[in-house]
Design a protein around this motif. Structure first.
Motif, PDB file in Angstrom:
ATOM      1  N   TYR A  10      11.496  -3.249 -13.223  1.00 52.96           N
ATOM      2  CA  TYR A  10      10.352  -2.446 -12.770  1.00 52.96           C
ATOM      3  C   TYR A  10       9.320  -3.324 -12.053  1.00 52.96           C
ATOM      4  N   LEU A  11       9.117  -4.528 -12.584  1.00 54.65           N
ATOM      5  CA  LEU A  11       8.139  -5.428 -11.983  1.00 54.65           C
ATOM      6  C   LEU A  11       8.585  -5.898 -10.597  1.00 54.65           C
ATOM      7  N   VAL A  12       9.897  -6.046 -10.390  1.00 50.73           N
ATOM      8  CA  VAL A  12      10.407  -6.398  -9.053  1.00 50.73           C
ATOM      9  C   VAL A  12      10.097  -5.273  -8.073  1.00 50.73           C
ATOM     10  N   PHE A  13      10.311  -4.025  -8.508  1.00 53.50           N
ATOM     11  CA  PHE A  13       9.993  -2.887  -7.642  1.00 53.50           C
ATOM     12  C   PHE A  13       8.490  -2.827  -7.359  1.00 53.50           C
ATOM     13  N   LEU A  14       7.687  -3.120  -8.356  1.00 49.84           N
ATOM     14  CA  LEU A  14       6.230  -3.137  -8.165  1.00 49.84           C
ATOM     15  C   LEU A  14       5.833  -4.245  -7.189  1.00 49.84           C
ATOM     16  N   ALA A  15       6.482  -5.393  -7.313  1.00 45.79           N
ATOM     17  CA  ALA A  15       6.202  -6.507  -6.403  1.00 45.79           C
ATOM     18  C   ALA A  15       6.557  -6.134  -4.969  1.00 45.79           C
ATOM     19  N   ALA A  16       7.668  -5.400  -4.788  1.00 46.98           N
ATOM     20  CA  ALA A  16       8.061  -4.976  -3.446  1.00 46.98           C
ATOM     21  C   ALA A  16       7.019  -4.026  -2.851  1.00 46.98           C
ATOM     22  N   PHE A  17       6.460  -3.164  -3.692  1.00 45.32           N
ATOM     23  CA  PHE A  17       5.401  -2.249  -3.241  1.00 45.32           C
ATOM     24  C   PHE A  17       4.196  -3.037  -2.737  1.00 45.32           C
ATOM     25  N   PHE A  18       3.742  -4.002  -3.523  1.00 47.29           N
ATOM     26  CA  PHE A  18       2.571  -4.792  -3.120  1.00 47.29           C
ATOM     27  C   PHE A  18       2.904  -5.707  -1.943  1.00 47.29           C
ATOM     28  N   ASP A  19       4.152  -6.186  -1.868  1.00 41.54           N
ATOM     29  CA  ASP A  19       4.553  -7.049  -0.758  1.00 41.54           C
ATOM     30  C   ASP A  19       4.459  -6.296   0.568  1.00 41.54           C
ATOM     31  N   PHE A  20       4.783  -5.015   0.531  1.00 44.31           N
ATOM     32  CA  PHE A  20       4.707  -4.197   1.742  1.00 44.31           C
ATOM     33  C   PHE A  20       3.252  -3.978   2.155  1.00 44.31           C
ATOM     34  N   PHE A  21       2.414  -3.644   1.176  1.00 42.96           N
ATOM     35  CA  PHE A  21       1.042  -3.271   1.513  1.00 42.96           C
ATOM     36  C   PHE A  21       0.126  -4.470   1.723  1.00 42.96           C
ATOM     37  N   ASP A  22       0.500  -5.643   1.203  1.00 40.63           N
ATOM     38  CA  ASP A  22      -0.384  -6.784   1.471  1.00 40.63           C
ATOM     39  C   ASP A  22      -0.320  -7.181   2.936  1.00 40.63           C
ATOM     40  N   GLY A  23       0.847  -7.014   3.556  1.00 43.57           N
ATOM     41  CA  GLY A  23       0.953  -7.286   4.985  1.00 43.57           C
ATOM     42  C   GLY A  23       0.140  -6.295   5.812  1.00 43.57           C
ATOM     43  N   LEU A  24       0.205  -5.016   5.431  1.00 44.28           N
ATOM     44  CA  LEU A  24      -0.592  -4.005   6.127  1.00 44.28           C
ATOM     45  C   LEU A  24      -2.083  -4.297   5.992  1.00 44.28           C
ATOM     46  N   ALA A  25      -2.480  -4.685   4.785  1.00 45.70           N
ATOM     47  CA  ALA A  25      -3.900  -4.970   4.546  1.00 45.70           C
ATOM     48  C   ALA A  25      -4.354  -6.181   5.354  1.00 45.70           C
ATOM     49  N   ALA A  26      -3.514  -7.214   5.411  1.00 44.67           N
ATOM     50  CA  ALA A  26      -3.887  -8.419   6.151  1.00 44.67           C
ATOM     51  C   ALA A  26      -4.057  -8.117   7.638  1.00 44.67           C
ATOM     52  N   ARG A  27      -3.146  -7.282   8.187  1.00 45.46           N
ATOM     53  CA  ARG A  27      -3.256  -6.944   9.608  1.00 45.46           C
ATOM     54  C   ARG A  27      -4.468  -6.041   9.865  1.00 45.46           C
ATOM     55  N   ALA A  28      -4.712  -5.082   8.952  1.00 46.50           N
ATOM     56  CA  ALA A  28      -5.829  -4.160   9.136  1.00 46.50           C
ATOM     57  C   ALA A  28      -7.167  -4.884   9.054  1.00 46.50           C
ATOM     58  N   LEU A  29      -7.251  -5.890   8.196  1.00 46.28           N
ATOM     59  CA  LEU A  29      -8.501  -6.619   8.006  1.00 46.28           C
ATOM     60  C   LEU A  29      -8.586  -7.869   8.876  1.00 46.28           C
ATOM     61  N   ASN A  30      -7.496  -8.115   9.648  1.00 48.65           N
ATOM     62  CA  ASN A  30      -7.425  -9.326  10.468  1.00 48.65           C
ATOM     63  C   ASN A  30      -7.670 -10.563   9.616  1.00 48.65           C
ATOM     64  N   ALA A  31      -6.996 -10.581   8.453  1.00 45.04           N
ATOM     65  CA  ALA A  31      -7.231 -11.660   7.481  1.00 45.04           C
ATOM     66  C   ALA A  31      -6.022 -12.583   7.384  1.00 45.04           C
ATOM     67  N   TRP A  32      -5.249 -12.667   8.466  1.00 48.29           N
ATOM     68  CA  TRP A  32      -4.073 -13.524   8.461  1.00 48.29           C
ATOM     69  C   TRP A  32      -4.485 -14.988   8.486  1.00 48.29           C
ATOM     70  N   SER A  33      -3.750 -15.821   7.747  1.00 50.70           N
ATOM     71  CA  SER A  33      -3.980 -17.268   7.790  1.00 50.70           C
ATOM     72  C   SER A  33      -2.689 -17.976   7.445  1.00 50.70           C
TER      73      SER A  33
END
Length: 206
Positions: A10-33
């Motif tokens: 279950y935690l792997v599936f949860l990690a995949a969920f956050f892995d997808f949305f952290d990229g979206l958040a970084a691009r939306a906030l222009n917070a890439w580094s």
């Protein structure tokens, strides 16, 4: 032990969920580094490399471990090693900006994390899901696919790639239908379809 393994899955599936949305958040906030990219890969090694390796190991060693004479079960951690290699090569490979070479680590991790749930849905599958003759070849195959020079499409939508977006919509629609009917058992099917997708894309271009 079954409950502990499924909790890890279950935690792997949860990690995949956050892995997808952290990229979206970084691009939306222009917070890439650059350091964020490296930390993301480090998190992926744990979530989609180490934990899936432990899941296979526990499926091979369901009791107290390690079992004397069965050290071959540590082969499961090849997934961890090749996941690290996959992520390291991805970070320095300019060819993988809009597509992938080799199976992405989240897809590999989700494939493995789905296995312990399949016998709950299809009891007849329980006879081979935890069998070494199934798990060891699977481990070797997934480890190879992680670093294989196999071109695979990205599932990220792009305004410039209308043909690719059409494929993504169709593929995601098929995924939703498979999940609806097969639940966790859909994940291995989806990964296999994804691996075959370059053949479909090439056929459409002919």
């Amino acid at each position: 032990m079954k409950g502990e393994v499924q909790t890890g899955c279950y935690l792997v599936f949860l990690a995949a969920f956050f892995d997808f949305f952290d990229g979206l958040a970084a691009r939306a906030l222009n917070a890439w580094s650059s350091i964020g990219k490296e930390l993301d890969s480090l998190a992926d090694v744990i979530s989609f490399g180490l934990v899936p390796g432990l899941i296979i190991f526990r499926l091979l060693q369901p009791g107290d471990f390690p079992v004397p004479g069965q050290e071959w079960a540590f082969t499961s951690f090849l997934v961890t090693v090749f996941s690290a290699l996959r992520l390291a090569s991805f970070n320095v490979d300019d060819r993988q900006k809009n597509s992938f070479l080799g199976l992405p680590t989240p897809a590999c991790g989700l494939f493995i994390a789905s296995l312990p749930f399949i016998p709950d849905l299809f009891p007849q599958a329980g006879t081979f899901i935890g069998h070494p003759l199934f798990l060891l070849p699977l481990t070797l195959m997934l480890s190879y696919l992680l670093v294989a020079p196999l071109p695979l499409p990205s599932l990220k939508f792009s305004r410039e790639d209308k043909a690719g977006n059409r494929f993504r919509y169709i593929f995601l629609g098929i995924c939703l239908l498979l999940i609806l009917f097969l639940k966790f058992a859909a994940v291995p099917v989806i990964v296999v379809l994804y691996l075959l997708s370059p053949v479909v894309l090439r056929a459409n271009k002919v």
